[in-house]
Write an enzyme that holds these catalytic residues in place. Structure first.
Site, PDB file in Angstrom:
ATOM      1  CG  HIS A 112       5.011  -0.887  -4.179  1.00 43.17           C
ATOM      2  ND1 HIS A 112       5.104   0.305  -3.517  1.00 43.17           N
ATOM      3  CD2 HIS A 112       5.745  -1.783  -3.466  1.00 43.17           C
ATOM      4  CE1 HIS A 112       5.876   0.160  -2.452  1.00 43.17           C
ATOM      5  NE2 HIS A 112       6.275  -1.102  -2.390  1.00 43.17           N
ATOM      6  CD  GLU A 120       3.439   2.626  -5.660  1.00 45.55           C
ATOM      7  OE1 GLU A 120       2.418   1.928  -5.565  1.00 45.55           O
ATOM      8  OE2 GLU A 120       4.317   2.668  -4.786  1.00 45.55           O
ATOM      9  CG  ASP A 178       9.360  23.118 -18.219  1.00 48.38           C
ATOM     10  OD1 ASP A 178       8.471  22.355 -18.638  1.00 48.38           O
ATOM     11  OD2 ASP A 178      10.415  22.717 -17.714  1.00 48.38           O
ATOM     12  CB  SER A 179      10.082  29.250 -20.504  1.00 47.90           C
ATOM     13  OG  SER A 179      10.480  28.977 -21.817  1.00 47.90           O
ATOM     14  CB  ALA A 180       6.589  27.439 -24.401  1.00 44.90           C
ATOM     15  CE  LYS A 213       9.528  18.734 -19.517  1.00 47.43           C
ATOM     16  NZ  LYS A 213      10.265  19.952 -19.199  1.00 47.43           N
ATOM     17  N   GLY A 218       7.639   3.182   2.501  1.00 47.75           N
ATOM     18  CA  GLY A 218       8.774   3.871   3.116  1.00 47.75           C
ATOM     19  C   GLY A 218       9.777   2.862   3.626  1.00 47.75           C
ATOM     20  CB  CYS A 243       4.357  -1.024   0.769  1.00 45.64           C
ATOM     21  SG  CYS A 243       5.730  -2.124   1.079  1.00 45.64           S
ATOM     22  CE1 TYR A 244       6.964   1.934   8.384  1.00 44.40           C
ATOM     23  CE2 TYR A 244       6.011   4.002   7.613  1.00 44.40           C
ATOM     24  CZ  TYR A 244       6.595   3.247   8.616  1.00 44.40           C
ATOM     25  OH  TYR A 244       6.800   3.795   9.858  1.00 44.40           O
ATOM     26  CB  SER A 297      14.587  28.731 -22.701  1.00 45.71           C
ATOM     27  OG  SER A 297      13.721  27.631 -22.590  1.00 45.71           O
TER      28      SER A 297
END
Ligand code: XMP
Length: 555
Positions: free
Chosen positions: A210, A212, A268-270, A411, A96, A123-124, A264
């Protein structure tokens, strides 16, 4: 959001329903519906990331999920009663921008230590641990930013299992630990940080670097060690478990009710629709609105998948005429967006009304949208500037409850679930496509003729990019019909025809983007094919602008 603001969204795909509903709601001056409460997870093991506002916080959650352990990101001041239902197995304290000695610095709430669960401070987050448990922090003599080599003091630490005695890590900090708290050991150091990793026998660890980010290549192993060797997680976060669990929850939520979902063509909608269909079968009706602004063969492809292959209940509405009629003479990009949004909601409501009583509306909201819109973004700890909020509300008069099965997915997880559900690859891997479709890729007025030209050019771009095996690598690649006409020569004749621009970009989140350095011969092939195969185009240009300052779309 006010009406005059742009409705561009950071990560798109097919969450335009939210956008449209959001736009419609604003136009009608209605209030957003309250956020739905997540259903309590059953027997889930969770690593909870306490967010102190680092730009990498979300990345931590993704890395942990990649280890097949469920992970949620919560604001640093989240009370225990919100955390307890998650069945936490350990905490990660994020980085942070604050310094622990600032009077209003965010710190860990008492439960972080009182529950005797493992804690990993990054870290922070490490400085918070040191500060609260009796260590000492000082402003680093040198700010350390970038690559460093970490040297281990011991091999006997579960976090370092199967790691070499030294390895590269990514540093980004000002303050550093001067003295570790009592009972903590110094487990590793770098040239600039004598205490780069510390830990005690109760499973509380601090990392100054870090793990990540990709610049710490062994980061994934460190997270794996933390979740499996320190927190004793089982690793039950898999697509198959997610699917089974979601289907149960949807059944519980919807009961004998009826639901609608706008399709659409995007992933995502699928995935949303397929999950809900598995849970409630034909009590789900999908509405697929062709707004006349879709790519070539898109309507056929969507109908083929959902209607024929998955045998879902799909209402197909060809509303092209209505949309094109409204767009007549409109040249301003934001006006186009608003009109398309309004028209969409009208068609959607009309179709929904024909279905009789409907209780639920399904939306493909994803976890990043939820985080962006949650109070996490409003915590004092966060120094990031959030731009777009795309978790739209529903027009109040529709009186529908939301089903959002992807609300806790990233995603890449949605793609995995789509794959596990057996959706075709060209759907799970489709590049993002904006809600207003080709309308914002035509500079100036949208007409049938211009749409046909753009569709033909876009088809060539997509096919050539796919043939070159670049489609998945690129964030987006497409054609734009610039409003420009220029002089050319075809055979013995002078021509005066359109210029097509090709746009291909790399990006992680659409907030920033770099133009892709496509091979010249590929660009050449695309150009040759467009000028030869698409009538009324005599020039092709390549857009070599990054975002910022340009946007990805031209309008
Ligand atoms: P820009 O052009 O703002 O685009 O750099 C960022 C991402 O958002 C998509 N985009 C939209 N998506 N409705 C959408 O659903 C919109 O009005 C819209 N405008 C831009 C764009 O394709 C890119 O992925």
């Amino acid at each position: 959001m006010k009406n005059e603001q742009s409705h561009r969204i950071p990560t798109t795909d097919d969450i335009e329903v939210s956008t449209y509903l959001g736009i419609a709601k604003e136009l009608h001056g209605e209030q957003a519906t309250p956020e739905p409460k997540p259903l309590p997870p059953k027997e889930r093991e969770t690593i909870v990331v306490i967010d102190f506002g680092s730009q990498y916080s979300m990345l931590i959650a993704r890395r942990i999920r990649e280890c097949h352990v469920y992970c949620e990101l919560v604001p640093w001041d989240t009370p225990w009663d919100k955390i307890a239902p998650l069945n936490p197995r350990g905490f990660v304290l994020s980085g942070g921008p604050a310094s622990v000695y600032n009077p209003d610095a965010p710190l860990a709430l008492p439960y972080i230590y009182d529950k005797h669960l493992p804690v990993l401070g990054i870290c922070y987050g490490m400085q918070v641990i040191a500060h609260q448990l009796g260590g000492q922090i000082s402003p680093g003599e040198k700010h350390e930013y970038g690559h460093a080599i970490l040297y281990l003091n011991t091999e006997d630490c579960p976090l370092f299992a199967s790691l070499p005695p030294s390895f590269p890590v990514w540093m980004s900090h000002g303050d550093q630990i001067l003295d570790a708290p009592p009972d903590f050991k110094t487990l590793a150091y770098t040239d600039n940080s004598p205490i780069a990793v510390m830990g005690n026998d109760e499973g509380i660890f601090g990392l100054q670097f870090h793990p990540e980010v990709v610049h710490t290549p062994v980061g994934k192993t460190i997270f794996q060690n933390f979740v499996y060797k320190v927190c004793s997680c089982q690793g039950n976060w898999t697509s198959a478990n997610f699917i089974a669990e979601s289907i149960e929850k949807i059944k519980e939520q919807v009961g004998k009710g009826k639901a609608i979902c706008a399709l659409s063509g995007g992933v995502d909608s699928a995935v949303t629709a397929t999950l809900i269909h598995r849970a409630i079968g034909n009590n789900l009706t999908c509405i697929f609105i062709n707004n006349g602004l879709l790519r070539r063969q898109e309507p056929e492809r969507v109908l083929n998948t959902f209607l024929r292959n998955l045998k879902m209940n799909v209402t197909y509405v060809d509303a092209s005429e209505r949309f094109l009629e409204r767009l007549k003479g409109v040249t301003d990009p934001e006006t186009k967006r608003h009109m398309i949004g309004e028209e969409f909601i009208k068609v959607f409501e009309e179709e929904a009304a024909k279905l009789g009583k409907v209780n639920f509306l399904a939306q493909g909201t994803l976890y990043p949208d939820v985080i962006e819109s949650s109070s996490a973004s409003e915590t004092k700890a966060s120094a990031t500037i959030k731009t777009h909020h795309n978790v739209g509300g529903l027009p109040a008069r529709m009186k529908l409850s939301l089903i959002e099965p992807l609300r806790y997915l990233f995603k890449d997880e949605v793609r995995e679930v789509g794959f596990a559900l057996g959706l075709p690859e060209d759907m799970t891997w489709r590049q993002p496509f904006p809600g207003p479709g080709l309308a914002i890729r035509i500079v100036g007025e949208v007409t049938r003729e211009r749409l046909e030209i753009l569709r033909a050019a876009d088809w060539i771009v997509m096919n050539e990019i796919k043939k070159a095996k670049l489609y998945r690598q690129l964030w987006q690649s497409f054609a734009v019909l610039t409003g420009i006409k220029s002089v050319g020569v075809t055979g013995d004749y002078r021509s005066y025809a359109y210029t097509i621009a090709i746009r291909a970009i790399n990006s992680n989140d659409a907030m920033t983007a770099e133009w892709a350095h496509l091979p010249y011969d590929l660009l050449g092939r695309i150009s040759d094919r467009i000028v030869n195969e698409v009538p009324n185009v005599n020039r092709v240009v390549y857009d070599i602008t990054n975002k910022p300052p340009a946007t990805i779309e031209w309008e």
